[in-house]
Design a protein around this motif. Structure first.
Motif, PDB file in Angstrom:
ATOM      1  N   MET A   1       4.517   6.206 -10.397  1.00 53.17           N
ATOM      2  CA  MET A   1       4.047   5.863  -9.055  1.00 53.17           C
ATOM      3  C   MET A   1       3.836   4.367  -8.844  1.00 53.17           C
ATOM      4  O   MET A   1       4.060   3.848  -7.745  1.00 53.17           O
ATOM      5  CB  MET A   1       2.731   6.604  -8.761  1.00 53.17           C
ATOM      6  N   GLY A   2       3.380   3.659  -9.877  1.00 50.42           N
ATOM      7  CA  GLY A   2       3.048   2.244  -9.735  1.00 50.42           C
ATOM      8  C   GLY A   2       4.235   1.325  -9.957  1.00 50.42           C
ATOM      9  O   GLY A   2       5.250   1.705 -10.552  1.00 50.42           O
TER      10      GLY A   2
ATOM     11  N   SER B   1      11.744   6.749  -7.256  1.00 48.80           N
ATOM     12  CA  SER B   1      13.179   6.677  -7.539  1.00 48.80           C
ATOM     13  C   SER B   1      13.985   6.409  -6.266  1.00 48.80           C
ATOM     14  O   SER B   1      14.960   5.652  -6.295  1.00 48.80           O
ATOM     15  CB  SER B   1      13.657   7.973  -8.194  1.00 48.80           C
ATOM     16  N   GLN B   2      13.580   7.004  -5.137  1.00 46.51           N
ATOM     17  CA  GLN B   2      14.271   6.754  -3.874  1.00 46.51           C
ATOM     18  C   GLN B   2      14.162   5.286  -3.475  1.00 46.51           C
ATOM     19  O   GLN B   2      15.136   4.669  -3.031  1.00 46.51           O
ATOM     20  CB  GLN B   2      13.694   7.642  -2.773  1.00 46.51           C
ATOM     21  N   ARG B   3      12.974   4.726  -3.614  1.00 44.34           N
ATOM     22  CA  ARG B   3      12.762   3.327  -3.225  1.00 44.34           C
ATOM     23  C   ARG B   3      13.413   2.372  -4.210  1.00 44.34           C
ATOM     24  O   ARG B   3      13.884   1.303  -3.824  1.00 44.34           O
ATOM     25  CB  ARG B   3      11.260   3.056  -3.100  1.00 44.34           C
TER      26      ARG B   3
ATOM     27  N   LEU C   1      11.581   0.358   7.982  1.00 42.81           N
ATOM     28  CA  LEU C   1      11.369   1.581   8.758  1.00 42.81           C
ATOM     29  C   LEU C   1      11.979   2.786   8.044  1.00 42.81           C
ATOM     30  O   LEU C   1      11.361   3.853   7.966  1.00 42.81           O
ATOM     31  CB  LEU C   1      11.982   1.428  10.148  1.00 42.81           C
ATOM     32  N   HIS C   2      13.173   2.611   7.493  1.00 36.45           N
ATOM     33  CA  HIS C   2      13.815   3.703   6.741  1.00 36.45           C
ATOM     34  C   HIS C   2      12.980   4.103   5.540  1.00 36.45           C
ATOM     35  O   HIS C   2      12.742   5.294   5.302  1.00 36.45           O
ATOM     36  CB  HIS C   2      15.213   3.271   6.294  1.00 36.45           C
ATOM     37  N   LEU C   3      12.512   3.117   4.771  1.00 35.88           N
ATOM     38  CA  LEU C   3      11.720   3.419   3.588  1.00 35.88           C
ATOM     39  C   LEU C   3      10.403   4.091   3.952  1.00 35.88           C
ATOM     40  O   LEU C   3       9.958   5.020   3.274  1.00 35.88           O
ATOM     41  CB  LEU C   3      11.453   2.126   2.812  1.00 35.88           C
TER      42      LEU C   3
ATOM     43  N   VAL D   1       0.818  -1.218   0.000  1.00 38.28           N
ATOM     44  CA  VAL D   1       0.000   0.000   0.000  1.00 38.28           C
ATOM     45  C   VAL D   1       0.851   1.266   0.000  1.00 38.28           C
ATOM     46  O   VAL D   1       0.566   2.211  -0.748  1.00 38.28           O
ATOM     47  CB  VAL D   1      -0.954   0.010   1.218  1.00 38.28           C
ATOM     48  N   ASP D   2       1.892   1.300   0.814  1.00 32.55           N
ATOM     49  CA  ASP D   2       2.625   2.543   1.044  1.00 32.55           C
ATOM     50  C   ASP D   2       3.893   2.691   0.210  1.00 32.55           C
ATOM     51  O   ASP D   2       4.186   3.788  -0.268  1.00 32.55           O
ATOM     52  CB  ASP D   2       3.001   2.670   2.523  1.00 32.55           C
ATOM     53  N   LEU D   3       4.641   1.606   0.048  1.00 29.01           N
ATOM     54  CA  LEU D   3       5.974   1.725  -0.535  1.00 29.01           C
ATOM     55  C   LEU D   3       6.041   1.310  -2.000  1.00 29.01           C
ATOM     56  O   LEU D   3       6.628   2.017  -2.821  1.00 29.01           O
ATOM     57  CB  LEU D   3       6.972   0.890   0.283  1.00 29.01           C
ATOM     58  N   TYR D   4       5.473   0.172  -2.334  1.00 31.32           N
ATOM     59  CA  TYR D   4       5.576  -0.363  -3.695  1.00 31.32           C
ATOM     60  C   TYR D   4       4.186  -0.775  -4.194  1.00 31.32           C
ATOM     61  O   TYR D   4       3.935  -1.951  -4.477  1.00 31.32           O
ATOM     62  CB  TYR D   4       6.530  -1.558  -3.724  1.00 31.32           C
TER      63      TYR D   4
END
Length: 373
Positions: A229-230, A263-265, A253-255, A204-207
């Motif tokens: 985004m997806g 791009s960060q993830r 936790l960091h992510l 839901v939140d990260l990927y």
């Protein structure tokens, strides 16, 4: 009365009720407070560790799982992992504390303690009116689940083990199963609850999948925005989620707290190395195998959006003595002390029907695992 007028004995008693950070801060306030701390340094620090990061035996096991292998002997990966599992299993009580060990424990304890603050936002995502801080015993359950999750990931989701044995356990003596058998069914339920919430964070939140992104908007999402985004669709995204479940609690936790863009993830994912994307996480399947072997008839696979998991980390809403506490007592004490699966151990734990265990061959065991999966 000012704290400066208290006796050394009372000061040392105050230290026993403090957390690790509070102990260090109080010791730095004056020379007298520092001398009172030095007078009983190790007992004070041990109590402070318990106040801050319990359960400590599980935390020590996590430290052991992450210690580098200093042996110069030419041993196979399987032998090395089994040796580490043996060390972890033998650590049933808290060993003698040292400053070096405490420093290592604090590194992991801080992450787990931070999760106790973040967890309510995930747990009550769908029903924020019921959101609250975790109670002290719930915090301890959550930290225990985090330590067990992290221990498994450290030992069996690293580059060496993934290259050696990326598939599901196929033997009753597999070190992954031996480790999980040392946990009671109640502990496996709590571990699975944390595992599910981490999967929810990833999905839901990260990927999030493309479908998840589209569901958040009432209007059609432009293709370029969706690409930014997806993280894919269908089976492709499911495989990605399974790969990402190898992330440690520290990584997640960091992510969750420090990244906002794709791009960060993606950068964080690429840093993990190619081996990270070559094999899915195996913890959930290993838990299912252990549960199947116990034959206790309990389904411990929870729903990631469920907020009422009996015997989980969080007390159920109806916390007035409801539930089958006889079952709870049995599930809370059905761990295998040695991690082995044999008739004597199973019978001692009360998991066998009258007449003993029908000892399958290795091939029959593999067939049972495949059917259960």
């Amino acid at each position: 009365m000012s704290i400066t007028q208290l006796s050394t004995e009372i000061l040392q008693k105050i230290y026993e009720y403090a957390t690790v950070q509070d102990v260090l801060h109080l010791a730095q306030t004056s020379k007298r407070n520092y001398r009172a701390f030095l007078g009983r340094r190790m007992p004070i620090l041990e109590t402070a560790m318990y106040n801050s990061y319990s359960p400590l035996p599980e935390l020590v096991k996590l430290v052991i799982a992450n210690e580098p292998d200093k042996s110069r002997k030419l041993l196979s990966t399987e032998i090395r992992r089994n040796a580490t599992v043996n060390r972890i299993i033998e650590t049933r009580e808290l060993p003698r504390m040292t400053i070096e060990l405490i420093i290592k424990m604090v590194q992991y304890g801080k992450v787990a303690d931070r999760w106790t603050e973040v967890y309510p936002r995930i747990r009550w995502r769908q029903n924020s009116n019921n959101r609250r801080l975790l109670r002290p015993h719930e915090q301890e359950r959550l930290r225990g689940a985090i330590y067990r999750y992290w221990t498994y990931n450290s030992m069996f989701h690293d580059q060496v083990f993934l290259q050696y044995d990326p598939d599901l356990p196929r033997s009753r003596d597999d070190p992954r199963l031996r480790l999980l058998r040392t946990y009671s069914t109640i502990q496996l339920i709590q571990l699975t609850e944390f595992l599910d919430k981490m999967q929810q964070i990833i999905q839901v939140d990260l990927y999030p999948s493309n479908a998840m992104i589209r569901s958040q908007y009432s209007q059609p999402v432009p293709p370029k925005t969706l690409a930014n985004m997806g993280w894919g669709e269908g089976e492709q995204h499911k495989r990605l989620v399974l790969d990402l479940m190898k992330y440690s609690p520290s990584d997640l936790l960091h992510l969750f707290e420090n990244t906002t863009t794709k791009s960060q993830r993606l950068d964080h994912l690429l840093v993990q190395g190619q081996h990270f994307l070559d094999a899915p996480a195996t913890l959930r399947d290993s838990i299912a195998i252990v549960n199947f072997q116990r034959q206790n008839g309990v389904d411990i696979d929870t729903n990631i959006f469920d907020e009422d998991i009996e015997w989980g980390v969080i007390d159920p809403p109806d916390d007035n003595g409801g539930g089958d506490w006889g079952v709870h007592a049995r599930w809370a004490h059905d761990a295998s002390v040695t991690g082995s699966w044999d008739e004597v151990e199973a019978e001692r734990m009360g998991r066998l029907p009258v007449g003993g265990l029908d000892m399958d061959t290795e091939e029959e065991f593999e067939e049972d695992v495949d059917e259960d999966a």
